[in-house]
Design an enzyme around this catalytic site. Structure first.
Site, short mmCIF file in Angstrom:
data_model
loop_
_atom_site.label_atom_id
_atom_site.label_comp_id
_atom_site.label_asym_id
_atom_site.label_seq_id
_atom_site.Cartn_x
_atom_site.Cartn_y
_atom_site.Cartn_z
N GLY A 40 0.83 -1.20 0.00
CA GLY A 40 0.00 0.00 0.00
C GLY A 40 0.86 1.24 0.00
O GLY A 40 1.88 1.31 0.68
N GLY A 42 -0.73 4.54 0.03
CA GLY A 42 -1.52 5.71 0.41
C GLY A 42 -0.72 6.51 1.42
O GLY A 42 0.50 6.35 1.54
N LEU A 43 -1.39 7.35 2.17
CA LEU A 43 -0.66 8.17 3.13
C LEU A 43 0.12 7.29 4.10
O LEU A 43 1.28 7.56 4.40
CB LEU A 43 -1.62 9.08 3.89
CG LEU A 43 -2.21 10.22 3.06
CD1 LEU A 43 -3.08 11.11 3.93
CD2 LEU A 43 -1.10 11.04 2.41
N ALA A 44 -0.52 6.22 4.59
CA ALA A 44 0.15 5.37 5.57
C ALA A 44 1.35 4.66 4.94
O ALA A 44 2.46 4.70 5.47
CB ALA A 44 -0.83 4.37 6.15
N GLY A 45 1.14 4.03 3.80
CA GLY A 45 2.18 3.23 3.18
C GLY A 45 3.34 4.05 2.62
O GLY A 45 4.50 3.72 2.83
N HIS A 266 -21.57 8.71 5.41
CA HIS A 266 -21.48 10.17 5.32
C HIS A 266 -22.81 10.73 4.83
O HIS A 266 -23.35 10.26 3.83
CB HIS A 266 -20.35 10.52 4.35
CG HIS A 266 -19.86 11.93 4.50
ND1 HIS A 266 -20.64 13.02 4.20
CD2 HIS A 266 -18.68 12.42 4.93
CE1 HIS A 266 -19.95 14.11 4.43
NE2 HIS A 266 -18.76 13.78 4.87
N SER A 284 -18.75 17.82 0.26
CA SER A 284 -18.09 18.11 1.53
C SER A 284 -19.05 18.50 2.66
O SER A 284 -20.04 19.19 2.47
CB SER A 284 -17.09 19.24 1.32
OG SER A 284 -16.63 19.70 2.56
N ARG A 337 -22.10 13.34 11.73
CA ARG A 337 -22.37 12.53 10.55
C ARG A 337 -23.34 11.38 10.80
O ARG A 337 -24.29 11.18 10.03
CB ARG A 337 -21.05 11.93 10.02
CG ARG A 337 -20.16 12.98 9.41
CD ARG A 337 -18.86 12.39 8.92
NE ARG A 337 -18.04 13.46 8.31
CZ ARG A 337 -16.83 13.31 7.84
NH1 ARG A 337 -16.23 12.14 7.90
NH2 ARG A 337 -16.18 14.33 7.30
N LEU A 448 -6.55 11.35 7.62
CA LEU A 448 -5.28 11.75 7.02
C LEU A 448 -4.22 11.87 8.11
O LEU A 448 -3.08 11.42 7.96
CB LEU A 448 -5.44 13.08 6.27
CG LEU A 448 -6.50 13.10 5.16
CD1 LEU A 448 -6.53 14.46 4.46
CD2 LEU A 448 -6.24 12.00 4.13
C1 LIG Z 1 -13.98 11.02 -0.93
C2 LIG Z 1 -13.21 10.93 0.36
C3 LIG Z 1 -12.84 12.09 1.01
C4 LIG Z 1 -12.12 12.03 2.21
N1 LIG Z 1 -11.76 13.18 2.84
C5 LIG Z 1 -11.03 13.13 3.98
C6 LIG Z 1 -10.60 14.34 4.63
O1 LIG Z 1 -10.86 15.44 4.17
N2 LIG Z 1 -9.86 14.22 5.75
C7 LIG Z 1 -9.52 13.01 6.28
O2 LIG Z 1 -8.81 12.98 7.29
N3 LIG Z 1 -9.91 11.86 5.69
C8 LIG Z 1 -10.66 11.88 4.56
N4 LIG Z 1 -11.05 10.72 3.96
C9 LIG Z 1 -10.56 9.44 4.48
C10 LIG Z 1 -9.09 9.20 4.07
O3 LIG Z 1 -8.89 9.69 2.77
C11 LIG Z 1 -8.67 7.73 4.08
O4 LIG Z 1 -9.12 7.12 5.25
C12 LIG Z 1 -7.15 7.60 4.05
O5 LIG Z 1 -6.63 8.36 3.01
C13 LIG Z 1 -6.69 6.17 3.94
O6 LIG Z 1 -5.29 6.13 3.75
P1 LIG Z 1 -4.49 4.77 3.75
O7 LIG Z 1 -3.07 5.11 3.51
O8 LIG Z 1 -4.82 4.01 4.97
O9 LIG Z 1 -5.09 3.93 2.53
P2 LIG Z 1 -5.29 4.25 0.97
O10 LIG Z 1 -4.95 5.63 0.62
O11 LIG Z 1 -6.64 3.73 0.63
O12 LIG Z 1 -4.20 3.36 0.27
C14 LIG Z 1 -4.31 1.99 0.13
C15 LIG Z 1 -3.13 1.48 -0.64
O13 LIG Z 1 -3.10 0.07 -0.56
C16 LIG Z 1 -2.92 -0.49 -1.84
N5 LIG Z 1 -3.53 -1.80 -1.80
C17 LIG Z 1 -4.74 -2.17 -1.32
N6 LIG Z 1 -4.90 -3.48 -1.40
C18 LIG Z 1 -3.77 -3.98 -1.94
C19 LIG Z 1 -3.32 -5.28 -2.26
N7 LIG Z 1 -4.04 -6.36 -2.02
N8 LIG Z 1 -2.10 -5.41 -2.83
C20 LIG Z 1 -1.32 -4.34 -3.08
N9 LIG Z 1 -1.69 -3.09 -2.77
C21 LIG Z 1 -2.90 -2.92 -2.20
C22 LIG Z 1 -3.49 0.49 -2.79
O14 LIG Z 1 -2.90 0.33 -4.05
C23 LIG Z 1 -3.11 1.80 -2.12
O15 LIG Z 1 -1.80 2.13 -2.51
C24 LIG Z 1 -11.79 10.77 2.76
C25 LIG Z 1 -12.17 9.60 2.11
C26 LIG Z 1 -12.89 9.68 0.93
C27 LIG Z 1 -13.36 8.41 0.30
#
Ligand SMILES: Cc1cc2nc3c(=O)[nH]c(=O)nc-3n(C[C@H](O)[C@H](O)[C@H](O)COP(=O)(O)OP(=O)(O)OC[C@H]3O[C@@H](n4cnc5c(N)ncnc54)[C@H](O)[C@@H]3O)c2cc1C
Ligand code: FES
Lengths: 644, 254
Positions: A40, A42-45, A266, A284, A337, A448
């Site tokens: 992963g 995303g922000l965490a990974g 939401h 939003s 919410r 985030l």
């Molecule tokens: C429309 C929307 C608006 C939002 N707005 C806000 C906001 O304003 N403020 C806030 O704090 N939060 C907000 N959130 C929530 C927030 O965006 C998410 O909870 C957060 O970004 C999740 O980050 P993450 O790194 O955990 O996962 P993600 O960003 O979902 O990343 C997941 C990663 O895992 C990878 N992955 C998944 N499964 C596999 C697999 N089996 N094999 C390989 N790779 C895999 C993907 O490719 C991706 O790279 C919002 C969410 C949405 C849907």
């Protein structure tokens, strides 16, 4: 196995500091020998992979998209919280901690939440240093906005694209490490199993999504940063590819799943427009500052609107029910919410919904436009209004918006201890993938914060506690029987999916599953409905494995197969969510059990249910076993959330 | 309102195979469908006939992840300005229309299958220098460096790029200058980005050339097709940055 949350001893305020002072370190020459798999980006990974590589570990990172920059975090709009108190409005680490615990309806672990609030301030510093273009005031200093569930202004933002900018910051840090050779990146790769050897996580099986080839990857530790599972409902605000697969495979290999039923719905999303609908778009939360939510008072008027005989503007003021203002006079349209979502559902269930389907309520800006002028509304929400009219072909300046609640976020996830380690040694979960710091309901702008806290500032310390004991472990060759077994297992599953050649498509099954989950395990849940739904999901799953049609082959780019694989896991997860919802005989946060309410409001039961439900897999046809992590509140007093 | 349309879609089994346009008839398409939902409906029909669905990249479906990438009726992301393919709705098309859908075409973006292309060249350009070197933990307080609002806003304008590659697909030379210049501008406009600005511009341009993207001849098709409205003013800035850096640097990165 008994759950040990490994919360450090001592005062809440001192725990993290003490931990950092005493956690075992790994010296630089040993770090070079230790390999870490990060699934992963995303922000965490991304933040974890970049930071661990900076520290000198050998990192491999994986994502299913064609680039790490496209992870779902990119879509977050509103902002990120941090207890900077730049506004001098009384914010502090303690207040952010308290708001988060209370917002989560007192179902989160105090020590983790306190740590989250503490490191929140470092996140903003780090992001600015990387060049994240946060909004600024004319003096050149950072601007803030307010979000729900807080009385202070602590949300940092970059226009309506905060997630995008934070992710690009982390992605660039990751690319820098890739360029330096410290991270090996595997885009278009999907992890399909965890490999465990002698009870420890030692690697993964991943599928190259272009060639279809299965690969074995060794790691001294494996980090799952794979996001949330809201797509079990088919329709959600999540990206199309969001899935539970990584977390689910980990669950089946022994990691406990925490609070699977906690889902955030939401209240303000663009409603479903037809059978072909593939996803839902968030509008939003900030719109509720000026928009007023209403439905007609009578079913007759609502029916007339649905049939096109009346327009919303034909409904006289005294024939409208501004139900949030009526029910929650002190919070009005800004009720939280979970509460706002349920109220919208009630109105529609009562036959007073609008739009063609009757599954929508109005969010009306007419008063605000009269009071402030159109230009002010345009300035505040112009981009959102554009997005809305883009999708619906309606002009929200003259006709009220139609909105309806949609699945948005999952608070549940893999159970982790204070170190973010799951119940499988060496296997970690970060970001939305873990059961997290948000209890039964997440506050806006806190996901985030949590993702970046986990990746930049928590895991780089806590992983040392484990890896310091692994410095003598040599890289295990991937012809080890455990790798072979795991790969065969994955291959068999894929072959099975392809060989069924039934009559219904993957999407058809996914939609059916989503409907069951939405109807019975969505905004309002009952023991009766959940019991029925469990049966329905089991039947649907059995039918899926008899009758799904998956086209193409395993050794090619095959999006149909990718989807089938994910839906197969959702079919199993759905049942666990239902089991968890059934077991929790109380209402809290996003989990509303109709039987447990008081004057229409959620009724918690702290005496019996102040715990985290961590589920252990016992075979798919058997009941999972629940382990309880009792939540001890040493700092805060449990209180009823009231918004009346 | 519904419509009947004819689709001509590029089908190519894999990177090595030869591709061709294949025709499909699709009836009763709702005007309220998004373009990608229309593709979903087509794929459901193909699956029900036991045929291979059309492979196409997409994820967020709200215009921010930059994954979707179709070349529709001769235009990157289709006829609507300032929008990605996933934000395009069928009401932009008419009953009886023929719609031609091809992948983004460029030497730097080889086709993988049907409408999916390999855009990893963009990642390698970023890895070459599109960042600020600030390892975790080294940062000072966020408000220690004030940034002029105008500069912060312009940096944000450039940083809004979603990395979709429409600029490359739209350009007759398949140049990646808009993408590269947006990143260089985003970071050069901020004080935090100054220490590395010369090295960054040189390294990113060198990698861009190595990936086989063409040169910029100022036709500005990129700006016209960019779903995020990234301005060609960034290209002028990149040229200045690059020139400055080349004059001063004794050693060009290889
Ligand atoms: C429309 C929307 C608006 C939002 N707005 C806000 C906001 O304003 N403020 C806030 O704090 N939060 C907000 N959130 C929530 C927030 O965006 C998410 O909870 C957060 O970004 C999740 O980050 P993450 O790194 O955990 O996962 P993600 O960003 O979902 O990343 C997941 C990663 O895992 C990878 N992955 C998944 N499964 C596999 C697999 N089996 N094999 C390989 N790779 C895999 C993907 O490719 C991706 O790279 C919002 C969410 C949405 C849907
Ligand atoms: S699918 Fe994300 S931008 Fe189109």
């Amino acid at each position: 196995m008994a759950l040990d949350s490994k919360i450090p001893a001592g005062d809440l305020q001192q725990k993290w500091e003490d931990y950092k002072n005493h956690v075992k370190l790994v010296n630089p020459s040993n770090k070079r020998k230790l390999e870490i798999i990060v699934v992963g980006t995303g922000l965490a990974g991304s933040s974890a992979a970049a930071t661990l590589a900076e520290l000198g570990y050998k990192v491999k990172a994986f994502c299913y998209q064609d680039s790490p920059r496209r992870a779902h975090s990119i879509a977050a709009q509103g902002g990120i919280n941090a207890a900077k108190n730049y506004k001098n409005d009384g914010d502090s680490v303690y207040r952010l901690f308290y708001d988060t615990i209370k917002g989560g309806d007192f179902r989160a672990r105090e020590a983790n939440v306190y740590r989250l609030a503490e490191v929140s301030v470092n996140i903003i510093d780090q992001c600015v240093a990387q060049g994240v273009p946060f909004a600024r005031e004319y003096g050149g200093l950072l601007d803030n906005r307010s979000f729900g569930g807080a009385q202070v202004s602590r949300t940092f933002y970059a226009r309506g694209q905060t997630g995008q900018q934070l992710l690009i910051g982390a992605y660039q840090a990751l690319e820098r490490q890739i360029g330096l050779g410290n991270v090996q990146m595997y885009s278009r790769h999907e992890m399909l199993d965890v490999v465990t050897i002698d009870g420890k996580a030692r690697g993964i099986i991943a599928r190259d999504l272009v060639t279809g080839k299965l690969e074995r990857h060794f790691g001294h530790a494996v980090l799952l940063c794979t996001g949330g599972y809201g797509n079990v409902f088919f329709l959600s605000t999540n990206a199309m590819g969001c899935n539970v697969t990584a977390a689910w495979k980990a669950y089946k290999r022994g990691a406990y799943f925490g609070n699977p039923c906690y889902t955030q719905i939401h209240p303000t999303c663009i409603p479903v427009s037809g059978e072909y609908q593939s996803k839902l778009t968030l509008m939003s939360e900030s719109l509720r500052n000026d928009g007023r939510v209403w439905v007609p008072k009578t079913q007759e008027d609502a029916k007339a609107i649905r049939e096109g005989r009346k327009k919303p503007t034909d409904i006289a003021e005294d024939a409208r029910d501004y139900y949030l203002e009526r029910k929650y006079p002190s919070y009005g349209n800004l009720a939280p919410r979970d509460i706002s979502s349920r109220a919208a559902k009630e109105a529609c269930d009562d036959g007073r919904g609008v739009g063609e389907s009757g599954l929508a309520v109005y969010l009306d800006f007419a008063d605000a436009i009269k009071r402030l002028g159109k230009h002010v509304i345009e300035e505040r929400y112009g981009n959102l209004f554009d997005m809305y009219s883009h999708i619906t072909a309606e002009d929200p300046y003259s006709v009220p918006m139609r909105i309806y609640p949609a699945v948005h976020y999952t608070m549940g996830g893999l159970w982790v201890d204070y170190d973010l380690m799951t119940t499988v040694p060496g296997l970690y979960a970060l970001g939305e993938a873990n059961f997290s710091d948000h209890g039964a309901n997440r506050l806006g702008a806190s996901a985030l914060m949590q993702g970046l806290a986990d990746g930049y500032f928590v895991i780089p310390y806590t992983i040392g506690a484990y890896l310091s004991g692994e410095i003598f472990t040599k890289a295990i060759p991937t012809d080890h029987p455990a790798f072979v077994e795991a790969e065969n297992h994955v291959q068999t599953t894929l072959n099975n999916l392809l060989s069924i050649q039934g009559t219904k498509s993957v999407d058809q099954y996914h939609k059916e599953l989503g409907k069951i989950m939405w109807d019975y395990c969505g905004m309002a849940r009952t023991a009766e409905g959940l019991t029925k739904a469990r049966d329905m999901v089991r039947k649907l799953r059995a039918e899926f494995w008899q009758n799904v049609r998956v086209t193409g082959k395993a050794d090619e780019l095959n999006q149909d197969l990718e989807k089938a694989q994910r839906v197969a896991d959702f079919m199993e997860l759905g049942e666990l969510m239902i089991v968890d919802a059934l077991e929790r005989n109380e209402s809290c946060g996003g989990h509303f059990r109709v039987e447990f309410q008081e004057e229409g409001e959620a009724k918690r039961n702290d005496d019996t249910y102040a715990y985290v439900a961590a589920w252990e897999f016992k075979g798919i046809e058997n009941n999972p076993v629940m382990h309880k992590e009792e939540l001890k509140f040493e700092e805060v007093k449990l209180a009823t959330r009231s918004y009346k | 309102m519904t419509m009947n349309i004819k689709l001509r879609i590029w089908r190519q089994a894999n990177a090595q195979a030869e591709g061709k346009l294949v025709e499909y008839q699709l009836n009763d398409v709702s005007a309220n469908m998004s373009f990608l939902e229309m593709m979903d409906v087509l794929n459901e029909q193909l699956i029900s006939k036991g045929e291979a669905p059309v492979a196409f990249d997409h994820d967020c479906r709200e215009g921010i992840c930059g994954t979707c990438s179709m070349y529709i009726n001769g235009r990157a992301h289709g006829p609507q300005k300032l929008s990605t393919t996933c934000q395009l709705y069928m009401r932009n098309f008419t009953d009886g229309e023929t719609i031609t859908i091809e992948p983004f075409r460029a030497k730097g973006f080889p086709v993988l299958k049907d409408l999916c292309v390999d855009r990893s060249a963009f990642d390698r350009i970023i890895a070459a220098g599109g960042y600020i070197s600030a390892s975790t933990g080294q940062a000072q307080d966020a408000n220690a460096i004030p940034v002029e609002k105008a500069a912060a806003d312009s940096a944000m304008d450039a940083a809004a790029c979603i990395g979709c590659g429409a600029c490359v697909a739209a350009c007759k030379n398949a140049s990646a200058m808009l993408f590269v210049s947006a990143k260089v501008s985003h970071l050069a406009l901020l004080p935090q980005g100054h220490p590395e600005r010369k090295k960054r511009a040189l390294a990113m341009v060198a990698q861009m050339d190595a990936e086989g993207f063409g040169s910029c001849t100022n036709t500005y098709a990129c700006e016209a097709e960019c779903p995020k409205g990234i301005s060609v003013a960034n290209i002028a800035r990149l040229n200045r940055e690059f020139l400055n850096a080349s004059l001063i640097s004794e050693e060009m990165p290889k």
